[in-house]
Design a protein around this motif. Sequence first.
Motif, mmCIF file in Angstrom:
data_model
loop_
_atom_site.group_PDB
_atom_site.id
_atom_site.type_symbol
_atom_site.label_atom_id
_atom_site.label_comp_id
_atom_site.label_asym_id
_atom_site.label_seq_id
_atom_site.Cartn_x
_atom_site.Cartn_y
_atom_site.Cartn_z
ATOM 1 N N GLY A 55 0.822 -1.213 -0.075
ATOM 2 C CA GLY A 55 0.114 0.117 -0.229
ATOM 3 C C GLY A 55 0.789 1.296 -0.046
ATOM 4 N N PHE A 56 1.910 1.227 0.702
ATOM 5 C CA PHE A 56 2.820 2.432 0.794
ATOM 6 C C PHE A 56 3.780 2.468 -0.512
ATOM 7 C CE2 PHE A 56 1.936 1.903 4.936
ATOM 8 C CZ PHE A 56 1.708 3.501 5.435
ATOM 9 N N SER A 57 4.411 1.310 -0.988
ATOM 10 C CA SER A 57 5.241 1.274 -2.213
ATOM 11 C C SER A 57 4.278 1.792 -3.400
ATOM 12 C CB SER A 57 5.508 -0.140 -2.568
ATOM 13 O OG SER A 57 4.359 -0.950 -2.785
ATOM 14 N N ALA A 58 3.091 1.518 -3.379
ATOM 15 C CA ALA A 58 2.106 2.106 -4.501
ATOM 16 C C ALA A 58 2.124 3.475 -4.674
ATOM 17 C CB ALA A 58 0.781 1.774 -4.531
ATOM 18 N N CYS A 59 2.347 4.161 -3.605
ATOM 19 C CA CYS A 59 2.637 5.782 -3.439
ATOM 20 C C CYS A 59 4.040 5.907 -3.550
ATOM 21 C CB CYS A 59 2.155 6.058 -2.172
ATOM 22 S SG CYS A 59 0.291 5.742 -1.539
ATOM 23 N N ALA A 60 4.932 5.137 -3.796
ATOM 24 C CA ALA A 60 6.355 5.573 -4.295
ATOM 25 C C ALA A 60 6.631 6.753 -4.956
ATOM 26 C CB ALA A 60 7.317 4.457 -4.339
ATOM 27 N N PRO A 61 6.043 7.024 -6.436
ATOM 28 C CA PRO A 61 6.104 8.061 -7.087
ATOM 29 C C PRO A 61 5.557 9.124 -6.734
ATOM 30 C CG PRO A 61 4.683 6.336 -8.213
ATOM 31 C CD PRO A 61 5.225 5.799 -7.015
ATOM 32 N N LEU A 62 6.232 9.777 -5.598
ATOM 33 C CA LEU A 62 5.609 11.197 -5.033
ATOM 34 C C LEU A 62 5.424 12.101 -5.919
ATOM 35 C CD1 LEU A 62 7.150 11.066 -1.757
ATOM 36 C CD2 LEU A 62 5.120 10.242 -2.184
ATOM 37 N N TYR A 63 6.124 12.211 -7.070
ATOM 38 C CA TYR A 63 5.756 13.251 -7.856
ATOM 39 C C TYR A 63 4.529 13.373 -8.668
ATOM 40 C CZ TYR A 63 7.089 16.666 -11.745
ATOM 41 O OH TYR A 63 7.129 17.460 -12.626
ATOM 42 N N ALA A 64 4.011 12.060 -8.877
ATOM 43 C CA ALA A 64 2.337 11.750 -9.377
ATOM 44 C C ALA A 64 1.589 11.676 -8.443
ATOM 45 C CB ALA A 64 2.666 10.457 -10.333
ATOM 46 N N PHE A 65 1.905 11.238 -7.059
ATOM 47 C CA PHE A 65 0.973 11.245 -6.067
ATOM 48 C C PHE A 65 0.748 12.510 -5.266
ATOM 49 C CE2 PHE A 65 -0.176 9.578 -1.713
ATOM 50 C CZ PHE A 65 -1.528 8.968 -2.068
ATOM 51 N N ASP A 66 -0.360 13.204 -5.306
ATOM 52 C CA ASP A 66 -0.349 14.511 -4.720
ATOM 53 C C ASP A 66 -1.921 14.512 -4.075
ATOM 54 O OD1 ASP A 66 0.111 17.184 -3.996
ATOM 55 O OD2 ASP A 66 -0.436 18.009 -5.986
ATOM 56 N N PRO A 67 -2.131 13.783 -2.962
ATOM 57 C CA PRO A 67 -3.316 13.896 -2.039
ATOM 58 C C PRO A 67 -3.713 14.989 -1.520
ATOM 59 C CG PRO A 67 -1.476 12.734 -0.754
ATOM 60 C CD PRO A 67 -0.932 12.998 -2.092
ATOM 61 N N LEU A 68 -2.526 16.139 -1.201
ATOM 62 C CA LEU A 68 -2.841 17.501 -0.729
ATOM 63 C C LEU A 68 -3.048 18.568 -1.861
ATOM 64 C CD1 LEU A 68 -0.181 17.208 2.389
ATOM 65 C CD2 LEU A 68 -2.603 16.652 2.372
ATOM 66 N N LEU A 69 -2.716 18.195 -2.940
ATOM 67 C CA LEU A 69 -3.118 19.200 -4.203
ATOM 68 C C LEU A 69 -2.224 20.393 -4.162
ATOM 69 C CD1 LEU A 69 -7.102 18.814 -4.158
ATOM 70 C CD2 LEU A 69 -5.178 17.308 -5.486
ATOM 71 N N VAL A 70 -1.218 20.143 -3.947
ATOM 72 C CA VAL A 70 -0.168 21.292 -3.782
ATOM 73 C C VAL A 70 1.007 21.390 -4.895
ATOM 74 C CG1 VAL A 70 0.125 21.269 -1.335
ATOM 75 C CG2 VAL A 70 1.612 19.929 -2.459
ATOM 76 N N MET A 71 1.056 20.295 -5.783
ATOM 77 C CA MET A 71 1.780 20.385 -7.018
ATOM 78 C C MET A 71 0.991 21.048 -8.151
ATOM 79 S SD MET A 71 4.340 18.830 -5.677
ATOM 80 C CE MET A 71 5.447 18.971 -7.169
ATOM 81 N N PRO A 72 2.108 21.762 -8.769
ATOM 82 C CA PRO A 72 1.408 22.671 -9.885
ATOM 83 C C PRO A 72 0.620 21.756 -10.882
ATOM 84 C CG PRO A 72 3.684 23.276 -9.535
ATOM 85 C CD PRO A 72 3.305 22.246 -8.797
ATOM 86 N N PRO A 73 -0.527 22.199 -11.394
ATOM 87 C CA PRO A 73 -1.276 21.290 -12.292
ATOM 88 C C PRO A 73 -0.869 21.241 -13.897
ATOM 89 C CG PRO A 73 -2.495 23.143 -11.882
ATOM 90 C CD PRO A 73 -1.232 23.421 -11.122
ATOM 91 N N ILE A 74 -0.051 22.166 -14.351
ATOM 92 C CA ILE A 74 0.260 22.094 -15.777
ATOM 93 C C ILE A 74 1.899 22.126 -15.782
ATOM 94 C CG2 ILE A 74 -1.718 23.408 -16.163
ATOM 95 C CD1 ILE A 74 0.136 25.947 -15.980
ATOM 96 N N GLN B 290 9.279 23.971 -4.397
ATOM 97 C CA GLN B 290 8.799 24.769 -3.665
ATOM 98 C C GLN B 290 7.394 24.206 -3.231
ATOM 99 O OE1 GLN B 290 10.534 26.993 -1.607
ATOM 100 N NE2 GLN B 290 8.559 26.816 -0.535
ATOM 101 N N ALA B 291 6.777 23.695 -4.369
ATOM 102 C CA ALA B 291 5.518 23.068 -4.056
ATOM 103 C C ALA B 291 5.569 21.665 -3.148
ATOM 104 C CB ALA B 291 4.718 22.643 -5.346
ATOM 105 N N ALA B 292 6.644 21.088 -3.371
ATOM 106 C CA ALA B 292 6.639 19.661 -2.696
ATOM 107 C C ALA B 292 7.171 20.198 -1.099
ATOM 108 C CB ALA B 292 7.960 19.178 -3.001
ATOM 109 N N ALA B 293 7.621 21.316 -0.853
ATOM 110 C CA ALA B 293 8.002 21.903 0.640
ATOM 111 C C ALA B 293 6.547 22.332 1.165
ATOM 112 C CB ALA B 293 8.821 23.256 0.630
ATOM 113 N N VAL B 294 5.564 22.929 0.395
ATOM 114 C CA VAL B 294 4.167 23.202 0.892
ATOM 115 C C VAL B 294 3.558 22.151 1.296
ATOM 116 C CG1 VAL B 294 1.896 24.073 0.064
ATOM 117 C CG2 VAL B 294 3.862 25.268 -0.663
ATOM 118 N N GLY B 295 3.730 20.872 0.418
ATOM 119 C CA GLY B 295 2.927 19.684 0.922
ATOM 120 C C GLY B 295 3.839 19.072 2.155
ATOM 121 N N GLU B 296 4.952 19.437 2.519
ATOM 122 C CA GLU B 296 5.542 18.636 3.582
ATOM 123 C C GLU B 296 5.153 19.502 4.754
ATOM 124 O OE1 GLU B 296 9.988 18.143 5.182
ATOM 125 O OE2 GLU B 296 9.711 18.889 3.144
#
Length: 476
Positions: free
Chosen positions: A20-39, A92-98
């Motif tokens: 269940g955690f390994s499926a979330c490994a590609p954090l660049y694509a997994f963005d549950p907090l919706l902080v990464m730029p969408p475009i 910086q978007a990743a820092a927002v999520g962190e």
Amino acid sequence: MSAKNTRRMWKAKMVAFLSGFSACAPLYAFDPLLVMPPIIDVSIQLPNDSSRIVCDEVKTIGTRPVSLGEAIYIAICRSPRVRARWSEINVQAAAVGESAAPLLPSITGTLSRINDKTETSTSLGEGSNSGKSNTAYLGLSYRLFDFGARTANLDVNRKLLRAAYISRDAIVQRVIEDVVQGYFDVSNARTLLAAKLRDVELASRTVEVARRREASGSGANYETLQAETALAKILLEKIRAQAELRRASASLMYALGTFEDDIEIKDVEEAPGGNLLTKQFYVQLAHEFHPALLSARAEIESAKRRIDAINAEGKPSLDFNSNFYKNGRPGQSISSVDTKETTVGVSLNIPIFDGFANNYKLVGARAQFEKKESELADTEQQITRDVLKAYADAVSSNDGFDAARVLLTKAQKAMESSARRFKSGIADVVEVLNTQTALIDAEQIYFKSMSDMRSGRLKLTISVGQAGLPGVDWPR
């Protein structure tokens, strides 16, 4: 249930838990907090422009003529500087999520299987005792109150993310400036070469007339030699104009990030005249919308919130904790019976003494805030200076272009009159050559004035931070 089946069940649970955690490994694509730029790397919106550049649609230039808008699109999508800014935005978007993560509960779990074997040796003999146990632990922790430290840290990174976006806009405008200047240079060089070709044709006709007059006895040999000398000079200027066009095309291709053999551009209309607005208007516009100032102000807001966060970190906090233990706690020896334990409680964390670390963090944060304020004031002065200088250059080039256009018109009419007089035998070759030289000088002044006007208006637009696609051709 047999021991073998029990082991298989626990192994299956462990695999499912970890997968269940390994499926979330590609954090660049997994963005549950919706902080990464969408475009990211898909489309870019230019400053002062509502449309978007879809970089996936940018193809090779080929042999077709490229418009100014297409050149800007290609350059932005191929620019390493713009791509680097996107990477900074991602960081910086990743820092927002962190920083947003502490606002949510924290859940941890542990599954373990313990094999315990004890051997004893006494005067009565030796013995051994063995046992096996499966243990499980699940813990939940959530901070209930912390005097705003978590939200302050989140605001710090959100404002830094906004500053990163604005810095991207500043880089995009510099790319636009390079492309537009190169595009205009190619257009000016091409127009100048066309003028030189017309001059060659005009000088060739003058040589033909001079030779006919010499052959008929109505002209002297020195007139023919003077006409031929003037033609040779104009041919040399044509070669120089061709070299200038090649240099301008190379500079434009470099700005576009392409190294094709040649590039064709569409015709650029003559730069419009007209008066500019007041310099106070442009200074005010720059102070309100220039990306460098907007980014600096966002960094000041971030530094201010950083002070609030450090202040809150030095105050007490209240946490909620809940834990579940099956067959003992972690680190305990195995139990002969199955046990289940649940704990629920709150904890008050009171920082008593940290070696004055929080105090020095606060001193550093305040110093950083003062530094950002000084940098903002310095940036405002630099931008004001750039706007005033660009405004003065734009006004001067605007007036110079109007005068150069009148000069060229007069020189063309004078050349037409002298050519007719020379062909009719009224004027000598000296008059024709003098008029021809005046026309060539007027053409050079005109093209130089046109280039200065385009460049001046472009630099004025760049200086106020408003180089979007709609206003990039002819900044008002």
